[in-house]
Design a protein around this motif. Structure first.
Motif, PDB file in Angstrom:
ATOM      1  N   ILE A 136       0.865  -1.186   0.000  1.00 17.88           N
ATOM      2  CA  ILE A 136       0.000   0.000   0.000  1.00 17.88           C
ATOM      3  C   ILE A 136       0.899   1.233   0.000  1.00 17.88           C
ATOM      4  O   ILE A 136       1.902   1.276   0.700  1.00 17.88           O
ATOM      5  CB  ILE A 136      -0.895  -0.011   1.254  1.00 17.88           C
ATOM      6  CG1 ILE A 136      -1.822  -1.225   1.198  1.00 17.88           C
ATOM      7  CG2 ILE A 136      -1.686   1.273   1.357  1.00 17.88           C
ATOM      8  CD1 ILE A 136      -2.649  -1.396   2.443  1.00 17.88           C
ATOM      9  N   MET A 144      -5.224   6.133   5.788  1.00 19.60           N
ATOM     10  CA  MET A 144      -5.930   5.151   6.617  1.00 19.60           C
ATOM     11  C   MET A 144      -5.683   5.411   8.097  1.00 19.60           C
ATOM     12  O   MET A 144      -6.592   5.293   8.918  1.00 19.60           O
ATOM     13  CB  MET A 144      -5.493   3.732   6.236  1.00 19.60           C
ATOM     14  CG  MET A 144      -6.073   3.281   4.901  1.00 19.60           C
ATOM     15  SD  MET A 144      -5.308   1.784   4.251  1.00 19.60           S
ATOM     16  CE  MET A 144      -5.908   0.575   5.395  1.00 19.60           C
ATOM     17  N   PHE A 148      -8.706   6.005  10.699  1.00 18.93           N
ATOM     18  CA  PHE A 148      -8.974   5.110  11.821  1.00 18.93           C
ATOM     19  C   PHE A 148      -8.779   5.794  13.174  1.00 18.93           C
ATOM     20  O   PHE A 148      -9.421   5.434  14.150  1.00 18.93           O
ATOM     21  CB  PHE A 148      -8.082   3.864  11.736  1.00 18.93           C
ATOM     22  CG  PHE A 148      -8.511   2.928  10.663  1.00 18.93           C
ATOM     23  CD1 PHE A 148      -9.814   2.476  10.606  1.00 18.93           C
ATOM     24  CD2 PHE A 148      -7.618   2.498   9.692  1.00 18.93           C
ATOM     25  CE1 PHE A 148     -10.226   1.618   9.600  1.00 18.93           C
ATOM     26  CE2 PHE A 148      -8.016   1.646   8.685  1.00 18.93           C
ATOM     27  CZ  PHE A 148      -9.328   1.202   8.643  1.00 18.93           C
ATOM     28  N   ILE A 154     -12.576   4.233  13.952  1.00 15.40           N
ATOM     29  CA  ILE A 154     -12.898   2.921  14.508  1.00 15.40           C
ATOM     30  C   ILE A 154     -12.347   2.757  15.933  1.00 15.40           C
ATOM     31  O   ILE A 154     -13.020   2.225  16.814  1.00 15.40           O
ATOM     32  CB  ILE A 154     -12.340   1.838  13.558  1.00 15.40           C
ATOM     33  CG1 ILE A 154     -13.283   0.656  13.497  1.00 15.40           C
ATOM     34  CG2 ILE A 154     -10.978   1.391  13.941  1.00 15.40           C
ATOM     35  CD1 ILE A 154     -12.921  -0.294  12.373  1.00 15.40           C
ATOM     36  N   MET A 186       3.238  -2.418  11.845  1.00 18.09           N
ATOM     37  CA  MET A 186       2.125  -3.129  11.224  1.00 18.09           C
ATOM     38  C   MET A 186       2.333  -3.262   9.720  1.00 18.09           C
ATOM     39  O   MET A 186       2.069  -4.305   9.132  1.00 18.09           O
ATOM     40  CB  MET A 186       0.852  -2.331  11.489  1.00 18.09           C
ATOM     41  CG  MET A 186      -0.374  -3.171  11.478  1.00 18.09           C
ATOM     42  SD  MET A 186      -1.745  -2.118  11.911  1.00 18.09           S
ATOM     43  CE  MET A 186      -2.947  -2.797  10.815  1.00 18.09           C
TER      44      MET A 186
ATOM     45  N   TYR B  38      -8.622  -6.862   9.292  1.00 24.47           N
ATOM     46  CA  TYR B  38      -9.884  -6.178   9.513  1.00 24.47           C
ATOM     47  C   TYR B  38      -9.893  -4.734   8.997  1.00 24.47           C
ATOM     48  O   TYR B  38     -10.837  -4.353   8.292  1.00 24.47           O
ATOM     49  CB  TYR B  38     -10.303  -6.235  10.989  1.00 24.47           C
ATOM     50  CG  TYR B  38     -11.651  -5.601  11.179  1.00 24.47           C
ATOM     51  CD1 TYR B  38     -12.793  -6.234  10.695  1.00 24.47           C
ATOM     52  CD2 TYR B  38     -11.789  -4.339  11.765  1.00 24.47           C
ATOM     53  CE1 TYR B  38     -14.029  -5.641  10.801  1.00 24.47           C
ATOM     54  CE2 TYR B  38     -13.021  -3.746  11.868  1.00 24.47           C
ATOM     55  CZ  TYR B  38     -14.147  -4.396  11.390  1.00 24.47           C
ATOM     56  OH  TYR B  38     -15.361  -3.795  11.473  1.00 24.47           O
ATOM     57  N   PRO B  39      -8.881  -3.917   9.307  1.00 28.91           N
ATOM     58  CA  PRO B  39      -8.912  -2.552   8.783  1.00 28.91           C
ATOM     59  C   PRO B  39      -9.033  -2.512   7.259  1.00 28.91           C
ATOM     60  O   PRO B  39      -9.764  -1.681   6.715  1.00 28.91           O
ATOM     61  CB  PRO B  39      -7.563  -1.970   9.229  1.00 28.91           C
ATOM     62  CG  PRO B  39      -7.194  -2.750  10.413  1.00 28.91           C
ATOM     63  CD  PRO B  39      -7.719  -4.135  10.180  1.00 28.91           C
ATOM     64  N   LEU B  40      -8.321  -3.429   6.584  1.00 30.03           N
ATOM     65  CA  LEU B  40      -8.395  -3.455   5.122  1.00 30.03           C
ATOM     66  C   LEU B  40      -9.806  -3.837   4.683  1.00 30.03           C
ATOM     67  O   LEU B  40     -10.389  -3.215   3.784  1.00 30.03           O
ATOM     68  CB  LEU B  40      -7.371  -4.453   4.555  1.00 30.03           C
ATOM     69  CG  LEU B  40      -5.912  -4.183   4.925  1.00 30.03           C
ATOM     70  CD1 LEU B  40      -5.007  -5.261   4.337  1.00 30.03           C
ATOM     71  CD2 LEU B  40      -5.464  -2.807   4.425  1.00 30.03           C
ATOM     72  N   ILE B  43     -12.353  -0.976   5.215  1.00 28.00           N
ATOM     73  CA  ILE B  43     -12.329   0.049   4.165  1.00 28.00           C
ATOM     74  C   ILE B  43     -13.228  -0.381   3.009  1.00 28.00           C
ATOM     75  O   ILE B  43     -13.995   0.411   2.467  1.00 28.00           O
ATOM     76  CB  ILE B  43     -10.892   0.256   3.643  1.00 28.00           C
ATOM     77  CG1 ILE B  43      -9.963   0.700   4.761  1.00 28.00           C
ATOM     78  CG2 ILE B  43     -10.874   1.220   2.469  1.00 28.00           C
ATOM     79  CD1 ILE B  43      -9.778   2.154   4.924  1.00 28.00           C
TER      80      ILE B  43
END
Lengths: 316, 305
Positions: A136, A144, A148, A154, A186, B38-40, B43
């Protein structure tokens, strides 16, 4: 047939490649093969080295490099005595050291975990998923992070569920380093584990079988078989990362910067960009960049030296 | 796998500690995998859902009240189309150029009969550890009149010493010296040998190189930021920064209708989710197929760093 060919070859190849000139005559075309690559690095890697001298001049585009006045270490002195210097150095070192401390061991642990996973299918799925963030783009990845961690993101939805409050991640300037480092872990954990996984698969199964027969537990096998097997790889990667100790990735720091966290997020490379490209202070920002690259290079050479003397492992 | 087989073959029962170990390993890997997957996934489902339901935390496992309104805005935004086409062009041409530079060089430097290849390698590898820095590089590009041209975004990033090492290592271990010597005897010239023997033998490496360079070009933000100011030439990643980081969600799409503007603000997040999907689409589509090549590349490169 084969033998015949071999004899023939021995007979014909030798006189053909007689001396250096003979060999050059035969292989000169190989230099044409390398020429484009040499041209590329000559223009985009080595020519800029020549331009480094503007760090010691008051470079004005009108006067050219040689026409600009020579000022010695003026720009370096300005930088070292400027009020930003310690902040920049501290931010850069804090972020890179923190990244190294978290980003170096975690892929090793992850590789070991995958290696001891019983289900082969689960391992494949896990690898597929954890390698993905590596591909990515930094822009999308930072986008992102913002989505988030936003107040309606989230994380805050989950936190709100338990505490009824929300945490301002983005607005917390001191939290910048945590966001930077852990998002980086990550993103890179899966992909960076590949190299260790390949080192682990090279371990002879007989070693493990012998250990099992001797009653070794899995933890003991990790300690005495697996860790020694990946040590050389780990040392090489560690040397390379210490050489990058001042080279915190520009893109990510730049994209995660907000006016509110600038005190902790401004690092040398983003500062060089702002001074050099945005404000066009070419000489001053070249001096800062040179300081950065020199320190990195010296650290790399020293660490490599230590490693080659103590562990007999060297980059070159 | 081999370990598990080994233990059962010897008929030695696992100790309690080992069984606990297995459980912990499985749980940890599951947690790590989930926290990345999960985050992917989120989205993706959020980009197809009603923005209000996403904002109130009701979209968790499946898309709700499916709508493609976000995507409709995205495809009407001229910035996305411009960026997409530009990046596509830079990626294709840049990758072709990169292959033309890297593959022949990697092959030549793998041959033991090339005089001075050690020195040439050192010259190449040095660039991995020391650079002139941003401004000297910028001044070179500027001096070549390449600032604000498409060419600069095609050329830059078309060679990397790291990829050269991967390439060279592959050829060193995969083109047997006997084949080369036999070709020499038969009077096969080096270029002919390269094109008719070496290239067909190294399709996998060429694929790896192409993928490395293509992903790097597609994701490149830095060179666009430094060297291109004209909107018409900007790569996708620069427009993405506008939308994702600076939050200028499609404000350029020429509308003065206040109701529509309000509506756009409401679905700003949905647009961002959609933009992430749209911009990563080429990689998302090919990823499952190309993943093994990337892995292979890392392994080849790791033999000699």
């Amino acid at each position: 047939m084969v033998i015949e060919q071999r004899n023939q070859r021995a007979a014909t190849v030798k006189p053909k490649s007689k001396g250096l000139t003979g060999q050059l005559k035969r292989t000169w075309v190989l230099y044409l093969f390398v020429l484009p690559a040499l041209l590329y690095i000559a223009i985009f890697n080595y020519a800029p080295l020549y331009g480094i001298q503007i760090a010691f001049r008051d470079y004005k585009p009108m006067d050219g490099i040689w026409g600009s006045a020579f000022v010695g270490f003026k720009h370096f002195k300005t930088f070292f005595t400027s009020y930003q210097f310690w902040d920049l150095l501290r931010n850069t070192l804090v972020i890179s050291t923190y990244s190294l401390l978290a980003g170096f061991p975690i892929p090793i642990v992850f590789a070991l975990l995958l290696n001891y996973l019983k289900s082969g299918r689960f391992r494949k799925v896990s690898q597929m998923v954890t390698y993905a963030p590596h591909f990515i783009s930094t822009v999308v990845f930072c986008g992102m992070i913002f989505i988030f961690l936003a107040n309606d993101g989230i994380f805050n939805q989950v936190i709100g569920l338990f505490t009824g409050r929300s945490v301002d991640f983005i607005g917390n300037a001191k939290g910048f380093k945590h966001i930077y480092v852990w998002s980086g872990v990550m993103q890179g954990m899966g992909f960076n584990s590949i190299i260790y996984i390949s080192a682990l698969t090279a371990v002879s199964p007989e070693l493990h079988e012998a250990a099992i027969v001797d009653g070794a537990t899995k933890l003991q096998r990790i300690r005495h078989i697996d860790l020694p097997a990946i040590l050389p790889t780990a040392i090489i990667l560690l040397i390379m990362s210490t050489g990058q100790i001042l080279n915190v990735g520009f893109e990510k720091a730049f994209l995660l910067q907000k006016p509110i966290n600038l005190q902790y997020s401004e690092i040398i490379s983003t500062y060089v960009y702002k001074i050099g490209i945005t404000k066009a202070q070419y000489s001053y920002s070249t001096a800062i960049g040179l300081f950065n690259n020199l320190v990195s290079f010296i650290v790399l050479v020293i660490v490599n030296k230590i490693s080659s003397q103590t562990a007999k492992i060297s980059l070159w | 796998m081999t370990h598990a087989k080994g233990s059962s073959r010897h008929g030695i029962r696992e100790t309690k500690a080992d069984r606990v170990f297995d459980v912990i390993v499985t749980i940890l890997v599951a947690l790590i995998t989930f926290s990345i997957a999960y985050p992917l996934y989120f989205i993706v489902i959020a980009s197809f859902s009603n923005p209000d339901l996403v904002a109130s935390g009701q979209v968790i496992l499946i898309p709700k009240d499916i709508s493609i309104s976000g995507y409709t805005y995205i495809f009407r935004d001229p910035r996305i189309m411009t960026g997409y086409l530009n990046t596509f062009l830079y990626t294709v041409l840049g990758t072709v150029l990169a292959l033309c530079i890297t593959i022949p060089a990697g092959y030549a430097l793998s041959r033991r009969d090339m005089l001075g290849r050690g020195i040439i390698m050192k010259i190449m590898v040095f660039t991995m550890y020391f650079s002139g820095g941003l401004i000297p590089s910028y001044l070179i590009v500027k001096g070549l009149n390449l600032v604000d041209t498409r060419l600069v975004l095609i050329i830059l990033g078309s060679f990397s010493a790291y990829n050269l090492i991967i390439c060279k290592t592959f050829y060193e271990s995969n083109i047997p010296i006997e084949v080369q010597e036999a070709a020499d005897i038969d009077g096969c010239s080096i270029p002919r040998f390269f094109f008719s023997i070496v290239i067909p033998l190294s399709k996998a490496t060429i694929a790896i190189m192409a993928l490395y360079y293509a992903v790097a070009h597609w994701n490149d933000f830095f060179n666009g930021l430094i060297y291109v100011n004209k909107q018409a030439l900007m790569p996708l990643q620069l427009f993405l920064r506008d939308i994702l980081i600076s939050g200028h969600t499609l404000t350029n799409s020429n509308t003065a209708d206040p109701e529509q503007l309000l509506n756009m603000q409401r679905i700003a997040r949905t647009i961002q989710y959609g933009v992430i999907i749209v911009s990563s689409l080429p990689i998302l589509v090919f990823y499952p197929f190309i993943q093994k090549y990337f892995v292979k590349g890392v392994m080849v490169g790791s033999i000699k760093g």
